[in-house]
Scaffold this active site. Structure first.
Site, mmCIF file in Angstrom:
data_model
loop_
_atom_site.group_PDB
_atom_site.id
_atom_site.type_symbol
_atom_site.label_atom_id
_atom_site.label_comp_id
_atom_site.label_asym_id
_atom_site.label_seq_id
_atom_site.Cartn_x
_atom_site.Cartn_y
_atom_site.Cartn_z
ATOM 1 N N LYS A 195 0.852 -1.177 0.000
ATOM 2 C CA LYS A 195 0.000 0.000 0.000
ATOM 3 C C LYS A 195 0.890 1.229 0.000
ATOM 4 O O LYS A 195 1.703 1.420 0.904
ATOM 5 C CB LYS A 195 -0.895 -0.020 1.235
ATOM 6 N N ARG A 205 -10.433 10.193 1.878
ATOM 7 C CA ARG A 205 -10.278 10.740 3.225
ATOM 8 C C ARG A 205 -11.443 11.635 3.594
ATOM 9 O O ARG A 205 -11.800 11.739 4.757
ATOM 10 C CB ARG A 205 -8.923 11.430 3.352
ATOM 11 N N ARG A 217 1.293 10.011 5.911
ATOM 12 C CA ARG A 217 1.428 8.583 6.185
ATOM 13 C C ARG A 217 2.721 7.995 5.610
ATOM 14 O O ARG A 217 2.848 6.783 5.497
ATOM 15 C CB ARG A 217 0.229 7.831 5.611
ATOM 16 N N LYS A 248 -2.187 -1.494 -3.900
ATOM 17 C CA LYS A 248 -3.053 -0.328 -3.837
ATOM 18 C C LYS A 248 -2.227 0.938 -3.888
ATOM 19 O O LYS A 248 -1.251 1.022 -3.152
ATOM 20 C CB LYS A 248 -3.832 -0.398 -2.531
ATOM 21 N N SER A 274 -10.050 5.901 -4.686
ATOM 22 C CA SER A 274 -10.968 7.022 -4.875
ATOM 23 C C SER A 274 -10.485 8.019 -5.925
ATOM 24 O O SER A 274 -11.271 8.503 -6.737
ATOM 25 C CB SER A 274 -11.193 7.720 -3.538
ATOM 26 N N TYR A 313 -15.030 1.391 -6.874
ATOM 27 C CA TYR A 313 -16.293 2.104 -6.686
ATOM 28 C C TYR A 313 -17.189 1.962 -7.907
ATOM 29 O O TYR A 313 -18.353 2.332 -7.880
ATOM 30 C CB TYR A 313 -16.014 3.579 -6.363
HETATM 31 C C1 PBG Z 1 -6.952 3.331 5.321
HETATM 32 C C2 PBG Z 1 -7.414 3.261 3.935
HETATM 33 C C3 PBG Z 1 -7.289 4.249 2.954
HETATM 34 C C4 PBG Z 1 -7.899 3.754 1.788
HETATM 35 C C5 PBG Z 1 -8.381 2.488 2.099
HETATM 36 N N1 PBG Z 1 -8.032 2.193 3.419
HETATM 37 C C6 PBG Z 1 -6.792 5.615 2.989
HETATM 38 C C7 PBG Z 1 -5.494 5.988 3.505
HETATM 39 O O1 PBG Z 1 -4.594 5.185 3.706
HETATM 40 O O2 PBG Z 1 -5.368 7.178 3.713
HETATM 41 C C8 PBG Z 1 -7.998 4.480 0.486
HETATM 42 C C9 PBG Z 1 -9.056 4.055 -0.424
HETATM 43 C C10 PBG Z 1 -9.360 4.993 -1.521
HETATM 44 O O3 PBG Z 1 -8.703 6.036 -1.729
HETATM 45 O O4 PBG Z 1 -10.316 4.706 -2.242
HETATM 46 N N2 PBG Z 1 -7.814 2.733 6.213
#
Ligand code: PBG
Length: 323
Positions: A195, A205, A217, A248, A274, A313
């Site tokens: 990730k 977010r 992060r 991801k 997203s 989505y």
């Molecule tokens: C963290 C999490 C995130 C996403 C899924 N799980 C966001 C992050 O790490 O800030 C992102 C998913 C997306 O952008 O569609 N729990």
């Protein structure tokens, strides 16, 4: 022996021919729809940068999930928005938390839809980080017990798969141990193994109300420049007992998906996040792209790179087009 003997166009002449030689297919059963659940009833709060996506109460969530099931979508991925946030994210493992209630409702009404839960503290902590803080830093080892507790709570509610996304080192082992100790040796772990610290999470977010209050992060999510490191992360998670792994985001990381595919034998998921979704919608809204075709092409590319499961989505819209 090239042209004019070889003419690849021969097999592209008609749609039936193209269909016959097509290498990549997507089945609705391989698609997973993310859902954002909060308390209350009759609640549906649209998310600005994600057309068609909303935070919903459990009752409204069930309607979306039912639509997904009707179209043959394979599963849903649940995110919870708690009533109260605190420093350690205690609502993450509350038996009556939004995710726990949503899981029970889904397993009661739609038993054949696979329910995956996102295991992370970022939606539940008041500072918005994915773990607990110590001296302004995210404390890896102190976080492990908490995400394990959250995973057990999701599994007790009936989750089919738990999916840790916090990127703490050792969380898969900690969750495996906790699940087994709770008599849940059969609950699979889908690890968000690779990730990345990505700008493409921006709209999420807003949806999950999980923007870190300070900092970012990059101290725990991966550097977008690294691909070899993804193989290291995946190998460690498999060693710790992950049943399936995830890359991801998906679209900007097709090379990582392809490399992980070659390096492992377990099911591989990719998360079209997203920002990827928002970009396609934004361009389509301006008439700059055909949104439906961009959706299908982006999903096909993720499958072609090697993903077995796609979290998107677009799950319902894509499934509807695939039928
Ligand atoms: C963290 C999490 C995130 C996403 C899924 N799980 C966001 C992050 O790490 O800030 C992102 C998913 C997306 O952008 O569609 N729990």
């Amino acid at each position: 022996m090239a042209f004019p003997i070889h003419r690849p166009r021969r097999l592209r002449r008609t749609e039936p021919l193209r269909r016959l030689v097509r290498e990549t297919h997507i089945a609705p059963a391989q698609l997973v729809l993310p859902l954002f659940v909060r308390g209350g009833t009759n609640v549906r709060r649209p998310i600005d940068a994600m057309p068609g996506v909303a935070q919903t109460s459990v009752d409204e969530m069930l309607r979306d999930a039912e639509r997904a099931a009707t179209h043959g979508v394979g599963g849903v991925l649940l995110f919870g928005i708690p009533e109260h946030k605190d420093a350690t994210g205690t609502e993450a493992w509350a038996d009556d938390g939004p995710v726990q209630r949503a899981v029970r409702a889904l397993k009661r009404d739609l038993p054949d839809l696979v329910v995956i839960t996102d295991v992370c503290l970022c939606e539940y902590t008041d500072h918005g980080h994915c773990g607990v803080l110590a001296n302004g830093d995210v404390d890896n080892d102190a976080t492990l017990e908490l995400v394990a507790r959250e995973a057990v709570s999701h599994a007790r509610a009936g989750a089919d798969i738990v999916a840790p996304s916090d990127m703490m080192d050792g969380r898969v082992a900690a969750i495996r141990r906790a699940l087994d100790a709770d008599g849940r040796a059969h609950t699979p772990i889908l690890s968000y193994a690779a990730k990345y610290a990505s700008v493409f999470y921006g709209p999420f977010r807003e949806a999950a109300e999980s923007t870190p209050r300070s900092g970012d992060r990059r101290g725990y999510q991966m550097d977008p420049s690294n691909a070899r490191e993804a193989l290291h992360e995946v190998a460690l998670d498999l060693d710790e007992g992950a049943d399936a792994v995830m890359v991801k985001p998906a679209g900007p990381y097709l090379d990582v998906i392809a490399r992980v595919r070659r390096a492992t034998r377990v099911p591989l998921a990719a998360y079209q996040v997203s920002g990827e979704f928002a970009m396609i919608h934004a361009a389509a809204e301006r008439g700059w792209l055909d949104g439906d075709r961009a959706m299908m092409e982006s999903l096909t590319a993720i499958r072609r790179a090697g993903a077995d499961i796609i979290i998107t989505y677009f799950a319902i819209d894509a499934a509807a087009r695939l039928r």
